[in-house]
Motif scaffolding. Structure first.
Motif, PDB file in Angstrom:
ATOM      1  N   ALA A 232       4.852 -30.223  -2.241  1.00 28.88           N
ATOM      2  CA  ALA A 232       6.058 -30.237  -1.421  1.00 28.88           C
ATOM      3  C   ALA A 232       6.133 -31.509  -0.582  1.00 28.88           C
ATOM      4  O   ALA A 232       7.219 -32.039  -0.334  1.00 28.88           O
ATOM      5  N   ALA A 233       4.989 -32.016  -0.155  1.00 27.13           N
ATOM      6  CA  ALA A 233       4.956 -33.223   0.668  1.00 27.13           C
ATOM      7  C   ALA A 233       5.501 -34.433  -0.077  1.00 27.13           C
ATOM      8  O   ALA A 233       5.991 -35.390   0.542  1.00 27.13           O
ATOM      9  N   ASP A 234       5.466 -34.388  -1.415  1.00 27.43           N
ATOM     10  CA  ASP A 234       5.973 -35.506  -2.214  1.00 27.43           C
ATOM     11  C   ASP A 234       7.491 -35.612  -2.168  1.00 27.43           C
ATOM     12  O   ASP A 234       8.054 -36.607  -2.628  1.00 27.43           O
ATOM     13  N   LEU A 235       8.151 -34.597  -1.638  1.00 31.36           N
ATOM     14  CA  LEU A 235       9.613 -34.633  -1.554  1.00 31.36           C
ATOM     15  C   LEU A 235      10.097 -35.537  -0.428  1.00 31.36           C
ATOM     16  O   LEU A 235      11.262 -35.924  -0.389  1.00 31.36           O
ATOM     17  N   HIS A 236       9.229 -35.848   0.513  1.00 26.61           N
ATOM     18  CA  HIS A 236       9.565 -36.773   1.598  1.00 26.61           C
ATOM     19  C   HIS A 236      10.863 -36.369   2.303  1.00 26.61           C
ATOM     20  O   HIS A 236      11.796 -37.156   2.436  1.00 26.61           O
ATOM     21  N   THR A 237      10.925 -35.121   2.705  1.00 31.25           N
ATOM     22  CA  THR A 237      12.103 -34.610   3.386  1.00 31.25           C
ATOM     23  C   THR A 237      11.695 -33.875   4.650  1.00 31.25           C
ATOM     24  O   THR A 237      10.589 -33.329   4.735  1.00 31.25           O
ATOM     25  N   LYS A 238      12.580 -33.844   5.623  1.00 30.14           N
ATOM     26  CA  LYS A 238      12.332 -33.093   6.851  1.00 30.14           C
ATOM     27  C   LYS A 238      12.716 -31.625   6.692  1.00 30.14           C
ATOM     28  O   LYS A 238      12.454 -30.806   7.576  1.00 30.14           O
ATOM     29  N   ALA A 239      13.342 -31.288   5.578  1.00 29.57           N
ATOM     30  CA  ALA A 239      13.769 -29.908   5.343  1.00 29.57           C
ATOM     31  C   ALA A 239      12.567 -28.990   5.175  1.00 29.57           C
ATOM     32  O   ALA A 239      11.509 -29.402   4.698  1.00 29.57           O
ATOM     33  N   ARG A 240      12.744 -27.749   5.567  1.00 31.49           N
ATOM     34  CA  ARG A 240      11.734 -26.736   5.276  1.00 31.49           C
ATOM     35  C   ARG A 240      11.815 -26.417   3.781  1.00 31.49           C
ATOM     36  O   ARG A 240      12.897 -26.219   3.236  1.00 31.49           O
ATOM     37  N   ILE A 241      10.665 -26.376   3.121  1.00 33.70           N
ATOM     38  CA  ILE A 241      10.614 -26.130   1.679  1.00 33.70           C
ATOM     39  C   ILE A 241      10.120 -24.707   1.443  1.00 33.70           C
ATOM     40  O   ILE A 241       9.065 -24.312   1.929  1.00 33.70           O
ATOM     41  N   TRP A 242      10.902 -23.954   0.660  1.00 29.98           N
ATOM     42  CA  TRP A 242      10.596 -22.559   0.370  1.00 29.98           C
ATOM     43  C   TRP A 242      10.452 -22.365  -1.137  1.00 29.98           C
ATOM     44  O   TRP A 242      11.045 -23.097  -1.926  1.00 29.98           O
ATOM     45  N   ALA A 243       9.709 -21.327  -1.512  1.00 29.64           N
ATOM     46  CA  ALA A 243       9.584 -20.990  -2.932  1.00 29.64           C
ATOM     47  C   ALA A 243       9.354 -19.494  -3.081  1.00 29.64           C
ATOM     48  O   ALA A 243       8.601 -18.889  -2.311  1.00 29.64           O
ATOM     49  N   GLY A 244      10.025 -18.902  -4.064  1.00 27.49           N
ATOM     50  CA  GLY A 244       9.850 -17.485  -4.342  1.00 27.49           C
ATOM     51  C   GLY A 244      10.074 -17.195  -5.822  1.00 27.49           C
ATOM     52  O   GLY A 244      10.790 -17.932  -6.499  1.00 27.49           O
ATOM     53  N   ARG A 245       9.435 -16.145  -6.309  1.00 27.60           N
ATOM     54  CA  ARG A 245       9.621 -15.756  -7.707  1.00 27.60           C
ATOM     55  C   ARG A 245       9.527 -14.245  -7.836  1.00 27.60           C
ATOM     56  O   ARG A 245       8.607 -13.616  -7.308  1.00 27.60           O
ATOM     57  N   GLY A 246      10.495 -13.650  -8.543  1.00 26.38           N
ATOM     58  CA  GLY A 246      10.489 -12.219  -8.776  1.00 26.38           C
ATOM     59  C   GLY A 246       9.370 -11.810  -9.717  1.00 26.38           C
ATOM     60  O   GLY A 246       8.992 -12.566 -10.622  1.00 26.38           O
ATOM     61  N   ALA A 247       8.856 -10.608  -9.511  1.00 28.06           N
ATOM     62  CA  ALA A 247       7.743 -10.133 -10.330  1.00 28.06           C
ATOM     63  C   ALA A 247       8.129 -10.001 -11.798  1.00 28.06           C
ATOM     64  O   ALA A 247       7.267 -10.073 -12.674  1.00 28.06           O
ATOM     65  N   GLY A 248       9.424  -9.809 -12.077  1.00 22.51           N
ATOM     66  CA  GLY A 248       9.871  -9.646 -13.453  1.00 22.51           C
ATOM     67  C   GLY A 248      10.441 -10.904 -14.076  1.00 22.51           C
ATOM     68  O   GLY A 248      11.071 -10.841 -15.139  1.00 22.51           O
ATOM     69  N   ASP A 249      10.227 -12.053 -13.452  1.00 21.18           N
ATOM     70  CA  ASP A 249      10.804 -13.307 -13.933  1.00 21.18           C
ATOM     71  C   ASP A 249       9.923 -13.927 -15.023  1.00 21.18           C
ATOM     72  O   ASP A 249       8.759 -14.252 -14.790  1.00 21.18           O
ATOM     73  N   TRP A 250      10.501 -14.126 -16.217  1.00 17.63           N
ATOM     74  CA  TRP A 250       9.753 -14.703 -17.327  1.00 17.63           C
ATOM     75  C   TRP A 250       9.307 -16.138 -17.061  1.00 17.63           C
ATOM     76  O   TRP A 250       8.413 -16.646 -17.751  1.00 17.63           O
ATOM     77  N   ILE A 251       9.901 -16.805 -16.078  1.00 19.98           N
ATOM     78  CA  ILE A 251       9.550 -18.202 -15.816  1.00 19.98           C
ATOM     79  C   ILE A 251       8.077 -18.343 -15.422  1.00 19.98           C
ATOM     80  O   ILE A 251       7.497 -19.426 -15.527  1.00 19.98           O
ATOM     81  N   ALA A 252       7.465 -17.238 -14.993  1.00 26.81           N
ATOM     82  CA  ALA A 252       6.041 -17.279 -14.632  1.00 26.81           C
ATOM     83  C   ALA A 252       5.168 -17.634 -15.825  1.00 26.81           C
ATOM     84  O   ALA A 252       4.064 -18.172 -15.664  1.00 26.81           O
ATOM     85  N   ASP A 253       5.667 -17.353 -17.043  1.00 24.21           N
ATOM     86  CA  ASP A 253       4.879 -17.615 -18.245  1.00 24.21           C
ATOM     87  C   ASP A 253       5.098 -19.016 -18.807  1.00 24.21           C
ATOM     88  O   ASP A 253       4.452 -19.397 -19.793  1.00 24.21           O
ATOM     89  N   VAL A 254       5.993 -19.780 -18.203  1.00 25.45           N
ATOM     90  CA  VAL A 254       6.207 -21.155 -18.642  1.00 25.45           C
ATOM     91  C   VAL A 254       5.054 -22.018 -18.132  1.00 25.45           C
ATOM     92  O   VAL A 254       4.644 -21.878 -16.973  1.00 25.45           O
TER      93      VAL A 254
END
Length: 317
Positions: A232-254
């Motif tokens: 997240a620090a590589d984004l070089h932004t003052k914004a708060r950075i958030w991340a979330g993923r649903g338990a049923g989201d197939w993107i976890a397997d990518v």
């Protein structure tokens, strides 16, 4: 075990690059449904906002008529709905897959503004999914807020070589930076948050890492395949950075990795919900890849909290 996982990831990425080399770009051969050039709006301000909405509705009406004459009935129906007097488009372009920015709420007076940045397979024909999420979020946020559904770039197909690289995201980044600047030109006191779904998280990250960054309060990644940066620090932004993923989201397997294969960087690096990435984690419930803005969901509640500047429920993963 780690070696096997590494080899699997490299194999999957190699397959993606091979597809990019072997599979022809069929989209270029498809006939383009005719549509007018976008309305000339200039720099939109709070005073000219109503006129901009009217001009874009008129453009959508003209685009619908052209699509109908062409025989593209599905596109014509979608455009007629967009031309409704109740709709508010800050930007509209009916050409190609389409580009729009629809506003929900009073943008000129809102204290909080959320910009939804969608992922792959989003176009004028599939726009209803993005709009439905924007409506649900605005209902959750309540008064003195606005939500913008920003379809401001040509999204890649979910099953396509383009979805494996940052190419579309890098091309979209200047447009997103310009759009955010335009929002603040309309309402300088608003607290702006970017909510970035799936491949849209790659777009937001690319925009944030630009030379001038993004003047936003929050950037939330959800259902993300990665962002193109390792931390997240590589984004070089003052914004708060958030991340979330649903338990049923197939993107976890990518595979959350990246590799330089045949001179092309494929994949998007670190999983944003991992501790190594360094984002603030928020709970996203049990939903799947398309459920983050579903009414009544944990993810919708937490995304609304982020936009309001409140502390969302933390993930227990």
């Amino acid at each position: 075990m780690r070696i096997r996982a590494w080899r699997l990831r490299r194999t999957l990425l190699a397959i993606g690059v091979a597809a990019a080399v072997v599979i022809p770009v069929s989209g270029a051969a498809r006939p383009q449904i005719p549509a007018p050039a976008p309305a000339e709006l200039g720099d939109v301000t709070a005073r000219t906002l109503t006129g901009a909405y009217a001009a874009n509705r008129a453009n959508a009406t003209e685009a619908a008529a052209m699509a109908e004459r062409y025989g593209a009935r599905s596109r014509a129906a979608a455009l007629r709905a967009m031309a409704s007097p109740a709709r508010q488009f800050l930007a509209f372009d009916g050409r190609g897959a389409g580009r729009t920015a629809e506003v929900f709420g009073d943008l000129a007076t809102a204290d909080r503004v959320a910009v939804l940045v969608p992922g792959s397979d989003t176009s004028l024909e599939s726009y209803g999914r993005l709009r439905g999420g924007a409506v649900a979020l605005h209902d959750e946020l309540g008064p003195r807020t606005a939500v913008v559904a920003w379809l401001g770039y040509e999204t890649p197909g979910t099953v396509s070589p383009a979805v494996l690289t940052t190419g579309r995201a890098d091309a979209a980044a200047p447009a997103l930076r310009s759009f955010v600047a335009g929002l603040l030109g309309i309402n300088a006191h608003a607290r702006v948050s970017l909510l970035c779904h799936s491949y849209g998280s790659v777009v937001c990250a690319s925009a944030a890492t630009g030379p001038h960054g993004l003047p936003v309060a929050d950037i939330a990644f959800y259902g993300s395949p990665g962002t193109g940066v390792d931390e997240a620090a590589d984004l070089h932004t003052k914004a708060r950075i958030w991340a979330g993923r649903g338990a049923g989201d197939w993107i976890a397997d990518v595979p959350h990795t990246s590799a330089d294969i045949f001179g092309t960087t494929v994949g998007f690096g670190t999983d944003p919900v991992s501790g190594r990435f360094g984002a603030r984690a928020f709970a996203a419930g049990d939903g799947g890849h398309s459920d983050y803005l579903k009414p009544g969901s944990v993810s919708l509640d937490n995304l609304a909290r982020i936009v309001r500047g409140e502390a969302p429920e933390a993930t227990h993963a």
